[in-house]
Design a protein around this motif. Structure first.
Motif, PDB file in Angstrom:
ATOM      1  N   TYR A 123       0.851  -1.189   0.000  1.00  0.00           N
ATOM      2  CA  TYR A 123       0.000   0.000   0.000  1.00  0.00           C
ATOM      3  C   TYR A 123       0.884   1.234   0.000  1.00  0.00           C
ATOM      4  O   TYR A 123       2.011   1.197   0.489  1.00  0.00           O
ATOM      5  CB  TYR A 123      -0.934   0.017   1.215  1.00  0.00           C
ATOM      6  N   SER A 124       0.346   2.327  -0.538  1.00  0.00           N
ATOM      7  CA  SER A 124       1.089   3.581  -0.597  1.00  0.00           C
ATOM      8  C   SER A 124       0.495   4.603   0.350  1.00  0.00           C
ATOM      9  O   SER A 124      -0.723   4.658   0.547  1.00  0.00           O
ATOM     10  CB  SER A 124       1.056   4.154  -2.013  1.00  0.00           C
ATOM     11  N   PHE A 125       1.363   5.404   0.904  1.00  0.00           N
ATOM     12  CA  PHE A 125       1.002   6.549   1.726  1.00  0.00           C
ATOM     13  C   PHE A 125       1.467   7.762   0.931  1.00  0.00           C
ATOM     14  O   PHE A 125       2.642   8.121   0.953  1.00  0.00           O
ATOM     15  CB  PHE A 125       1.693   6.467   3.095  1.00  0.00           C
ATOM     16  N   VAL A 126       0.536   8.345   0.173  1.00  0.00           N
ATOM     17  CA  VAL A 126       0.892   9.371  -0.808  1.00  0.00           C
ATOM     18  C   VAL A 126       0.785  10.770  -0.218  1.00  0.00           C
ATOM     19  O   VAL A 126       0.083  11.010   0.766  1.00  0.00           O
ATOM     20  CB  VAL A 126       0.023   9.264  -2.080  1.00  0.00           C
ATOM     21  N   PHE A 127       1.494  11.684  -0.865  1.00  0.00           N
ATOM     22  CA  PHE A 127       1.398  13.109  -0.577  1.00  0.00           C
ATOM     23  C   PHE A 127       0.636  13.743  -1.724  1.00  0.00           C
ATOM     24  O   PHE A 127       0.745  13.305  -2.872  1.00  0.00           O
ATOM     25  CB  PHE A 127       2.791  13.726  -0.440  1.00  0.00           C
ATOM     26  N   MET A 128      -0.152  14.781  -1.423  1.00  0.00           N
ATOM     27  CA  MET A 128      -0.969  15.420  -2.450  1.00  0.00           C
ATOM     28  C   MET A 128      -0.119  16.339  -3.327  1.00  0.00           C
ATOM     29  O   MET A 128      -0.260  16.344  -4.542  1.00  0.00           O
ATOM     30  CB  MET A 128      -2.104  16.207  -1.795  1.00  0.00           C
ATOM     31  N   ASP A 129       0.721  17.118  -2.702  1.00  0.00           N
ATOM     32  CA  ASP A 129       1.576  18.049  -3.454  1.00  0.00           C
ATOM     33  C   ASP A 129       2.910  17.377  -3.737  1.00  0.00           C
ATOM     34  O   ASP A 129       3.645  17.028  -2.814  1.00  0.00           O
ATOM     35  CB  ASP A 129       1.823  19.332  -2.648  1.00  0.00           C
ATOM     36  N   GLY A 130       3.219  17.218  -4.987  1.00  0.00           N
ATOM     37  CA  GLY A 130       4.521  16.663  -5.324  1.00  0.00           C
ATOM     38  C   GLY A 130       4.484  15.189  -5.651  1.00  0.00           C
ATOM     39  O   GLY A 130       3.456  14.531  -5.551  1.00  0.00           O
ATOM     40  N   PRO A 131       5.644  14.672  -6.003  1.00  0.00           N
ATOM     41  CA  PRO A 131       5.748  13.300  -6.506  1.00  0.00           C
ATOM     42  C   PRO A 131       6.094  12.262  -5.442  1.00  0.00           C
ATOM     43  O   PRO A 131       6.564  11.187  -5.762  1.00  0.00           O
ATOM     44  CB  PRO A 131       6.908  13.429  -7.507  1.00  0.00           C
ATOM     45  N   PHE A 132       5.865  12.579  -4.163  1.00  0.00           N
ATOM     46  CA  PHE A 132       6.355  11.725  -3.090  1.00  0.00           C
ATOM     47  C   PHE A 132       5.303  10.773  -2.541  1.00  0.00           C
ATOM     48  O   PHE A 132       4.121  11.090  -2.500  1.00  0.00           O
ATOM     49  CB  PHE A 132       6.890  12.579  -1.939  1.00  0.00           C
ATOM     50  N   SER A 133       5.775   9.602  -2.083  1.00  0.00           N
ATOM     51  CA  SER A 133       4.930   8.651  -1.386  1.00  0.00           C
ATOM     52  C   SER A 133       5.820   7.729  -0.566  1.00  0.00           C
ATOM     53  O   SER A 133       7.042   7.702  -0.740  1.00  0.00           O
ATOM     54  CB  SER A 133       4.089   7.820  -2.359  1.00  0.00           C
ATOM     55  N   MET A 134       5.187   7.002   0.342  1.00  0.00           N
ATOM     56  CA  MET A 134       5.872   5.962   1.087  1.00  0.00           C
ATOM     57  C   MET A 134       5.203   4.647   0.719  1.00  0.00           C
ATOM     58  O   MET A 134       3.983   4.535   0.796  1.00  0.00           O
ATOM     59  CB  MET A 134       5.779   6.209   2.591  1.00  0.00           C
ATOM     60  N   SER A 135       5.987   3.680   0.317  1.00  0.00           N
ATOM     61  CA  SER A 135       5.485   2.358  -0.023  1.00  0.00           C
ATOM     62  C   SER A 135       5.659   1.459   1.191  1.00  0.00           C
ATOM     63  O   SER A 135       6.723   1.434   1.810  1.00  0.00           O
ATOM     64  CB  SER A 135       6.276   1.802  -1.213  1.00  0.00           C
ATOM     65  N   ALA A 136       4.607   0.714   1.528  1.00  0.00           N
ATOM     66  CA  ALA A 136       4.643  -0.188   2.681  1.00  0.00           C
ATOM     67  C   ALA A 136       4.224  -1.580   2.233  1.00  0.00           C
ATOM     68  O   ALA A 136       3.098  -1.785   1.799  1.00  0.00           O
ATOM     69  CB  ALA A 136       3.705   0.321   3.765  1.00  0.00           C
ATOM     70  N   GLN A 137       5.148  -2.522   2.329  1.00  0.00           N
ATOM     71  CA  GLN A 137       4.851  -3.916   1.991  1.00  0.00           C
ATOM     72  C   GLN A 137       4.763  -4.712   3.287  1.00  0.00           C
ATOM     73  O   GLN A 137       5.682  -4.690   4.112  1.00  0.00           O
ATOM     74  CB  GLN A 137       5.914  -4.524   1.098  1.00  0.00           C
ATOM     75  N   LYS A 138       3.666  -5.416   3.436  1.00  0.00           N
ATOM     76  CA  LYS A 138       3.458  -6.248   4.621  1.00  0.00           C
ATOM     77  C   LYS A 138       4.320  -7.498   4.473  1.00  0.00           C
ATOM     78  O   LYS A 138       4.118  -8.288   3.552  1.00  0.00           O
ATOM     79  CB  LYS A 138       1.976  -6.603   4.750  1.00  0.00           C
ATOM     80  N   ILE A 139       5.296  -7.661   5.378  1.00  0.00           N
ATOM     81  CA  ILE A 139       6.214  -8.800   5.263  1.00  0.00           C
ATOM     82  C   ILE A 139       5.934  -9.890   6.290  1.00  0.00           C
ATOM     83  O   ILE A 139       6.345 -11.031   6.102  1.00  0.00           O
ATOM     84  CB  ILE A 139       7.684  -8.356   5.321  1.00  0.00           C
ATOM     85  N   THR A 140       5.262  -9.539   7.387  1.00  0.00           N
ATOM     86  CA  THR A 140       4.759 -10.518   8.352  1.00  0.00           C
ATOM     87  C   THR A 140       3.413  -9.991   8.828  1.00  0.00           C
ATOM     88  O   THR A 140       2.985  -8.897   8.426  1.00  0.00           O
ATOM     89  CB  THR A 140       5.693 -10.696   9.580  1.00  0.00           C
ATOM     90  N   LEU A 141       2.757 -10.694   9.709  1.00  0.00           N
ATOM     91  CA  LEU A 141       1.473 -10.211  10.226  1.00  0.00           C
ATOM     92  C   LEU A 141       1.622  -8.932  11.033  1.00  0.00           C
ATOM     93  O   LEU A 141       0.653  -8.188  11.200  1.00  0.00           O
ATOM     94  CB  LEU A 141       0.809 -11.291  11.073  1.00  0.00           C
TER      95      LEU A 141
END
Length: 147
Positions: A66-84
């Motif tokens: 899932y992504s945690f995006v910012f509205m202004d600009g090209p930035f986001s944080m990607s979060a991959q679930k690797i364990t529970l």
């Protein structure tokens, strides 16, 4: 080793003219700010989007991203679930990995999101500002707190 994650909102930077804008960042290990110190964006909108992503991650199968995006600009944080209980984070710019962060606790991300959202809502209430996005955020944070 898990990294610490927090969400920081500079409540003194908040401005209101129909929308509430202020400085907001993800902070890793208390010193690594993303997108960067002084970054300003639409706080209520971002928090709502991030709550939706966090809530989805709580129930998503391992390997979901899932992504945690910012509205202004090209930035986001990607979060991959690797364990529970853990996520692997990367900071992204224009859809490309900018910085690989490492592993964080889903519960720590959730707790930080709840804390930052509550602080933001309390600040908006103290200032007497009314905004539809804040009303939506009030309901969204309750749904995250319930899990």
């Amino acid at each position: 080793m898990c990294h610490q994650i927090s969400i920081e909102i500079d409540l003194d930077s908040l401005t209101y003219s129909g929308q509430i804008i202020g400085e907001i960042n993800f902070v890793i290990d208390t010193y690594d700010y993303f997108p960067g110190v002084g970054w300003s964006d639409f706080v209520a909108v971002l928090l709502k989007w991030w709550i939706d992503s966090c809530r989805a991650l709580l129930f998503a199968p391992v390997a979901s991203i899932y992504s945690f995006v910012f509205m202004d600009g090209p930035f986001s944080m990607s979060a991959q679930k690797i364990t529970l209980s853990e996520l692997e984070l990367s900071f992204m710019e224009d859809g490309q990995m900018k910085t690989e962060i490492g592993i964080v606790s889903i519960e720590e991300l959730k707790a930080s999101l709840i804390k930052a959202t509550r602080q933001f809502i309390n600040a908006v209430d103290r200032l007497g500002w009314e905004n539809e996005e804040v009303d939506i955020l009030r309901h969204a944070i309750k749904s995250l707190e319930a899990y």
